[in-house]
Design a protein around this motif. Structure first.
Motif, PDB file in Angstrom:
ATOM      1  N   ILE A 260       0.871  -1.171   0.000  1.00 57.99           N
ATOM      2  CA  ILE A 260       0.000   0.000   0.000  1.00 57.99           C
ATOM      3  C   ILE A 260       0.912   1.226   0.000  1.00 57.99           C
ATOM      4  CG2 ILE A 260      -1.778   1.271   1.243  1.00 57.99           C
ATOM      5  CD1 ILE A 260      -2.558  -1.436   2.535  1.00 57.99           C
ATOM      6  N   PRO A 261       0.905   2.005  -1.058  1.00 58.98           N
ATOM      7  CA  PRO A 261       1.889   3.093  -1.154  1.00 58.98           C
ATOM      8  C   PRO A 261       1.600   4.237  -0.188  1.00 58.98           C
ATOM      9  CG  PRO A 261       0.348   3.188  -2.992  1.00 58.98           C
ATOM     10  CD  PRO A 261       0.039   1.927  -2.243  1.00 58.98           C
ATOM     11  N   LEU A 262       2.663   4.870   0.253  1.00 58.72           N
ATOM     12  CA  LEU A 262       2.566   6.096   1.035  1.00 58.72           C
ATOM     13  C   LEU A 262       2.560   7.250   0.046  1.00 58.72           C
ATOM     14  CD1 LEU A 262       2.626   7.598   3.760  1.00 58.72           C
ATOM     15  CD2 LEU A 262       5.121   7.399   3.709  1.00 58.72           C
ATOM     16  N   MET A 263       1.407   7.909  -0.083  1.00 59.51           N
ATOM     17  CA  MET A 263       1.224   8.888  -1.146  1.00 59.51           C
ATOM     18  C   MET A 263       1.665  10.296  -0.761  1.00 59.51           C
ATOM     19  SD  MET A 263       0.150   6.911  -3.454  1.00 59.51           S
ATOM     20  CE  MET A 263      -0.234   8.118  -4.720  1.00 59.51           C
ATOM     21  N   LEU A 264       2.005  10.509   0.498  1.00 56.11           N
ATOM     22  CA  LEU A 264       2.478  11.824   0.907  1.00 56.11           C
ATOM     23  C   LEU A 264       3.904  12.038   0.408  1.00 56.11           C
ATOM     24  CD1 LEU A 264       1.194  11.781   4.606  1.00 56.11           C
ATOM     25  CD2 LEU A 264       0.028  12.672   2.574  1.00 56.11           C
ATOM     26  N   SER A 265       4.302  13.278   0.302  1.00 63.52           N
ATOM     27  CA  SER A 265       5.647  13.591  -0.187  1.00 63.52           C
ATOM     28  C   SER A 265       6.610  13.758   0.983  1.00 63.52           C
ATOM     29  CB  SER A 265       5.619  14.862  -1.041  1.00 63.52           C
ATOM     30  OG  SER A 265       5.120  15.955  -0.287  1.00 63.52           O
ATOM     31  N   GLU A 266       7.893  13.687   0.693  1.00 60.02           N
ATOM     32  CA  GLU A 266       8.930  13.837   1.717  1.00 60.02           C
ATOM     33  C   GLU A 266       8.800  15.188   2.428  1.00 60.02           C
ATOM     34  OE1 GLU A 266      12.031  13.689   4.235  1.00 60.02           O
ATOM     35  OE2 GLU A 266      11.259  12.005   3.069  1.00 60.02           O
ATOM     36  N   GLY A 267       8.727  15.122   3.761  1.00 66.52           N
ATOM     37  CA  GLY A 267       8.642  16.338   4.552  1.00 66.52           C
ATOM     38  C   GLY A 267       7.269  16.980   4.598  1.00 66.52           C
ATOM     39  N   GLN A 268       6.275  16.364   3.982  1.00 66.83           N
ATOM     40  CA  GLN A 268       4.944  16.965   3.964  1.00 66.83           C
ATOM     41  C   GLN A 268       4.348  16.987   5.366  1.00 66.83           C
ATOM     42  OE1 GLN A 268       2.305  15.259   1.057  1.00 66.83           O
ATOM     43  NE2 GLN A 268       0.570  16.552   1.622  1.00 66.83           N
ATOM     44  N   ILE A 269       3.700  18.098   5.712  1.00 66.89           N
ATOM     45  CA  ILE A 269       3.056  18.277   7.007  1.00 66.89           C
ATOM     46  C   ILE A 269       1.557  18.463   6.784  1.00 66.89           C
ATOM     47  CG2 ILE A 269       2.966  19.619   9.137  1.00 66.89           C
ATOM     48  CD1 ILE A 269       5.670  18.262   8.613  1.00 66.89           C
ATOM     49  N   LEU A 270       0.767  17.667   7.469  1.00 70.08           N
ATOM     50  CA  LEU A 270      -0.688  17.807   7.410  1.00 70.08           C
ATOM     51  C   LEU A 270      -1.170  18.409   8.722  1.00 70.08           C
ATOM     52  CD1 LEU A 270      -1.668  14.313   5.920  1.00 70.08           C
ATOM     53  CD2 LEU A 270      -1.210  16.439   4.690  1.00 70.08           C
ATOM     54  N   ARG A 271      -2.161  19.289   8.628  1.00 69.67           N
ATOM     55  CA  ARG A 271      -2.690  19.940   9.823  1.00 69.67           C
ATOM     56  C   ARG A 271      -4.214  19.898   9.837  1.00 69.67           C
ATOM     57  NH1 ARG A 271       1.488  22.451  12.341  1.00 69.67           N
ATOM     58  NH2 ARG A 271       3.314  22.960  11.059  1.00 69.67           N
ATOM     59  N   ASP A 272      -4.759  19.743  11.046  1.00 67.82           N
ATOM     60  CA  ASP A 272      -6.195  19.809  11.283  1.00 67.82           C
ATOM     61  C   ASP A 272      -6.941  18.831  10.378  1.00 67.82           C
ATOM     62  OD1 ASP A 272      -5.689  21.862  13.193  1.00 67.82           O
ATOM     63  OD2 ASP A 272      -5.575  23.315  11.552  1.00 67.82           O
ATOM     64  N   GLN A 273      -7.910  19.323   9.601  1.00 65.68           N
ATOM     65  CA  GLN A 273      -8.749  18.453   8.787  1.00 65.68           C
ATOM     66  C   GLN A 273      -7.964  17.738   7.691  1.00 65.68           C
ATOM     67  OE1 GLN A 273     -11.839  17.772   9.504  1.00 65.68           O
ATOM     68  NE2 GLN A 273     -12.320  16.510   7.708  1.00 65.68           N
ATOM     69  N   GLU A 274      -6.799  18.245   7.330  1.00 64.53           N
ATOM     70  CA  GLU A 274      -5.988  17.610   6.289  1.00 64.53           C
ATOM     71  C   GLU A 274      -5.589  16.190   6.678  1.00 64.53           C
ATOM     72  OE1 GLU A 274      -3.671  21.540   4.469  1.00 64.53           O
ATOM     73  OE2 GLU A 274      -2.706  20.278   5.991  1.00 64.53           O
ATOM     74  N   VAL A 275      -5.361  15.955   7.986  1.00 66.67           N
ATOM     75  CA  VAL A 275      -4.941  14.628   8.445  1.00 66.67           C
ATOM     76  C   VAL A 275      -6.034  13.601   8.138  1.00 66.67           C
ATOM     77  CG1 VAL A 275      -4.261  13.249  10.439  1.00 66.67           C
ATOM     78  CG2 VAL A 275      -3.567  15.657  10.295  1.00 66.67           C
ATOM     79  N   LEU A 276      -7.254  13.920   8.508  1.00 74.84           N
ATOM     80  CA  LEU A 276      -8.379  13.023   8.279  1.00 74.84           C
ATOM     81  C   LEU A 276      -8.685  12.878   6.795  1.00 74.84           C
ATOM     82  CD1 LEU A 276     -10.700  11.324   9.471  1.00 74.84           C
ATOM     83  CD2 LEU A 276     -12.025  13.434   9.690  1.00 74.84           C
ATOM     84  N   HIS A 277      -8.653  13.967   6.069  1.00 71.28           N
ATOM     85  CA  HIS A 277      -8.956  13.906   4.633  1.00 71.28           C
ATOM     86  C   HIS A 277      -7.934  13.044   3.896  1.00 71.28           C
ATOM     87  CE1 HIS A 277     -10.769  15.155   0.874  1.00 71.28           C
ATOM     88  NE2 HIS A 277      -9.563  15.469   0.403  1.00 71.28           N
ATOM     89  N   ALA A 278      -6.658  13.183   4.261  1.00 70.32           N
ATOM     90  CA  ALA A 278      -5.617  12.373   3.621  1.00 70.32           C
ATOM     91  C   ALA A 278      -5.798  10.897   3.952  1.00 70.32           C
ATOM     92  CB  ALA A 278      -4.241  12.856   4.057  1.00 70.32           C
ATOM     93  N   TYR A 279      -6.265  10.605   5.158  1.00 71.29           N
ATOM     94  CA  TYR A 279      -6.528   9.205   5.519  1.00 71.29           C
ATOM     95  C   TYR A 279      -7.682   8.651   4.679  1.00 71.29           C
ATOM     96  CZ  TYR A 279      -7.554   5.024   8.234  1.00 71.29           C
ATOM     97  OH  TYR A 279      -7.775   3.725   8.617  1.00 71.29           O
TER      98      TYR A 279
END
Length: 333
Positions: A132-151
Motif C-alpha cells: 500500500i503506497p505512502l502517497m504523501l511527499s517527503e517532509g509533507q506536514i498535514l494539519r487539522d482536517q488535512e490529516v483526516l482527509h488524507a486518511y
C-alpha cells in the motif's frame, strides 16, 4: 525527548532475535526504551528475548511486562502503552524488523515541532502481496482536517506500525486498541485520523514488514473476520457520535466505504453469510440516505452508493448485489 518501542511477544521464536537486534542497531542518540509484552506464548520466544538482551550494554532501556494469560495483540499493545514512559510510542511487531536509522529518521521532524503522528515508509518481504503506497511527499506536514482527509484518500496507510504517536494524544482521548478482534488496525487508525491535529511524513523505508504463510494478513476469509468487521464498523459509528463527527464528510465517507468494502469481502469470501451480515449492518446504521445526500451535496456517485440504506430489504438486496459488483470491477480496473 524519549521514544518507547512496544513489542508484543507471542510464539515468534524463529523471528524475534532478528527483531530485537534491529532495535539494538539503532543509531538515534536520543532516549530510547524498548518494552517487551510477554503474551504467554507456548514456545521459547521469551527465552530468546532474554538471551539476546542479557549481554547488551548500551543506552537502550529494555523492559518486560508479562500478562497472566494470553490476551491477544490488542491488549498487548495497550499494556505497552500503559508501561511506556516515552513522549512517543512506536509499535513494532516481533516478527518484523526496523532499519538502523529508523528512530533517527522518524524523530527528525520533531526537532522542529512536536507532531501528533510521524509516519515513515516501509517495504514488504516474503510475499507477493502488493504494498500500500505512502502517497504523501517527503517532509509533507498535514494539519487539522488535512490529516483526516488524507486518511480518507488513503494517502497514508492504515497499519499501526512504523509510526510515532505522541503519547499525550493517546492519553488525552483514551485511544487504545479494541480487544477481541482481528484487523484491529482498521479501527485504531480511523480513531487516530479523527483526533490527530498534525502529521509529518518521512518518505524513507524504515520498517521491514515480513509476511509468511499462516499470518493473519494472508489467510483466507473466515467467519471471525466478518464478525470483527461488524464490530469495527459499530465502533467507528459510536466513536463518530461520541466525538461529534457524524456530520463530518470525511468521517461519513470513511465509514460508508468501509461498510461497502466489508460487504464485498463477505460476498466474495463467504457468500452464505451475506444475508445475515447485511441484516446486522442495517440494524447498526446510524444515518439516513437523506443525511448522506446532505453531507455529500451534489456527489451523485456517493448518493448512488448509499441508496441501499433507504430501500426496503427485498429491494435493497438485489440493488446491493449490483452495487458490490460495480465496486469490485472498479477496484480491479
Amino acid at each position: 525527548m524519549k521514544i518507547s518501542i512496544v513489542i508484543p511477544i507471542y510464539n515468534v521464536a524463529p523471528f524475534v532475535a532478528d527483531c530485537i537486534r534491529s532495535v539494538i542497531r539503532q543509531t538515534w542518540q536520543g532516549q530510547l526504551e524498548c518494552i517487551f509484552v510477554d503474551d504467554c506464548g507456548t514456545d521459547n520466544s521469551m527465552e530468546i528475548v532474554r538471551s539476546v538482551v542479557q549481554d547488551y550494554q548500551g543506552p537502550i532501556d529494555f523492559k518486560t511486562v508479562r500478562h497472566e494469560q494470553n490476551r491477544g495483540l490488542s491488549v498487548a499493545r495497550n499494556t505497552g502503552i500503559a508501561a511506556a514512559s516515552g513522549d512517543y510510542i512506536y509499535f513494532l511487531d516481533s516478527d518484523d524488523e526496523i532499519t538502523p536509522d529508523c528512530m533517527a529518521v522518524l524523530a527528525s521532524p520533531i526537532e522542529q515541532e512536536r507532531y501528533d503522528v510521524i509516519v515513515g515508509d516501509y517495504r514488504i518481504v516474503g510475499s507477493g502481496m502488493p504494498k500500500i503506497p505512502l502517497m504523501l511527499s517527503e517532509g509533507q506536514i498535514l494539519r487539522d482536517q488535512e490529516v483526516l482527509h488524507a486518511y480518507r484518500q488513503k494517502d497514508w496507510y492504515m497499519m499501526s506500525v512504523n509510526k510515532l504517536y505522541r503519547k499525550a494524544l493517546l492519553d488525552q482521548y483514551d485511544l487504545r486498541f479494541r480487544e477481541g478482534i482481528i484487523h484491529e488496525d482498521e479501527l485504531w487508525s480511523f480513531q487516530i485520523a479523527c483526533k490527530a491535529q498534525t502529521l509529518a511524513c518521512v518518505k524513507k523505508e524504515t520498517y521491514i514488514y515480513k509476511l509468511r504463510e499462516g499470518s493473519i494478513t494472508v489467510r483466507e476469509f473466515a467467519p471471525r473476520r466478518a464478525e470483527s468487521m461488524n464490530i469495527i464498523l459499530k465502533e467507528m459509528c459510536e466513536f463518530a457520535q461520541a466525538h461529534g463527527l457524524t456530520g463530518n464528510r470525511d468521517v461519513h465517507n470513511i465509514i460508508q466505504n468501509f461498510r461497502i468494502d466489508c460487504l464485498n469481502k463477505v460476498r466474495v469470501g463467504a457468500p452464505e453469510m451475506l444475508h445475515d451480515f447485511y441484516h446486522d449492518q442495517r440494524r447498526m446504521m446510524t444515518t439516513s440516505w437523506i443525511n448522506c445526500c446532505r453531507i455529500n451535496g451534489g456527489d451523485l456517485k456517493k448518493q448512488i452508493r448509499d441508496l441501499h440504506m433507504v430501500l426496503p430489504l427485498p429491494v435493497a438486496y438485489p440493488y446491493l448485489g449490483l452495487l458490490l459488483r460495480y465496486f469490485e470491477k472498479k477496484s480491479c480496473s
